[in-house]
Structure formats: C-alpha cells, structure tokens
Motif scaffolding. Structure first.
Motif, PDB file in Angstrom:
ATOM      1  N   GLU A  23     -21.237  34.707 -31.696  1.00 25.23           N
ATOM      2  CA  GLU A  23     -22.379  35.460 -32.218  1.00 25.23           C
ATOM      3  C   GLU A  23     -22.849  36.552 -31.258  1.00 25.23           C
ATOM      4  N   ARG A  26     -20.404  39.354 -31.520  1.00 28.76           N
ATOM      5  CA  ARG A  26     -20.549  39.964 -32.847  1.00 28.76           C
ATOM      6  C   ARG A  26     -21.730  40.929 -32.847  1.00 28.76           C
ATOM      7  N   GLN A  27     -22.855  40.526 -32.263  1.00 32.60           N
ATOM      8  CA  GLN A  27     -24.029  41.401 -32.207  1.00 32.60           C
ATOM      9  C   GLN A  27     -23.744  42.655 -31.388  1.00 32.60           C
ATOM     10  N   LYS A  28     -23.010  42.501 -30.298  1.00 33.02           N
ATOM     11  CA  LYS A  28     -22.648  43.659 -29.467  1.00 33.02           C
ATOM     12  C   LYS A  28     -21.719  44.605 -30.218  1.00 33.02           C
TER      13      LYS A  28
END
Length: 93
Positions: A23, A26-28
């Motif tokens: 996660e 993924r956010q980066k």
C-alpha cells in the motif's frame, strides 16, 4: 496521443495492481503518476507555444504528448519488470 495514453493506462494499472506492490508503494506510485501527468501536460503546452496561434500548435503539442507518454510507458514497464523479478525471487525462497 490517445493510443499512447491508452497503453500508458494499461501498464500503469498492471503495475498498480501487481500483487507484490504494498500500500505504501502504491500510494507513492499514484502520487508520482499524477505529478508526471501534470508535468507532461505543462511541458507540452510549452512546446506547442512555439507555434502559438498557428495551425501547428496542436500538432506540436500532440506529438510532445505522444513522445513523453511513450517514454513514461517504458519507465513503468521497467518498474513492472523489476517488480516481477522481485516476485519471482521471493517465491523461490
């Protein structure tokens, strides 16, 4: 430009939903992709400005979007390939 954007989205979605992407990563990735799209669009408006008001302005901008998007696709494909290699290495352990 539309075909390049479609291909970019396909590669981006594959990377975004890769099973080994956690996660935080993924956010980066999402933040980087959003920033890259803003940069690409601004850069291509700047390139198109060389023909401001002329019939070539849109064509220059479109060619820029295609060129930069093709480069981004290659970058994301390299990340995807590295991610696949990491997944293979982890499953072999």
């Amino acid at each position: 430009a539309a075909a390049a954007d479609k291909k970019l989205n396909e590669v981006y979605q594959r990377l975004l939903h890769a099973p080994t992407i956690d996660e935080v990563r993924r956010q980066k990735l999402v933040a980087a992709q959003r920033a890259w799209v803003r940069f690409r669009d601004a850069e291509c408006v700047l390139e198109g400005d060389a023909a401001r008001g002329g019939s070539m302005e849109g064509q220059i901008r479109s060619a820029c979007v295609s060129r930069m998007t093709d480069h981004r696709i290659k970058t994301l494909e390299q990340l995807l390939s590295a991610n696949d290699s990491d997944a293979t290495t982890q499953s072999a352990r």
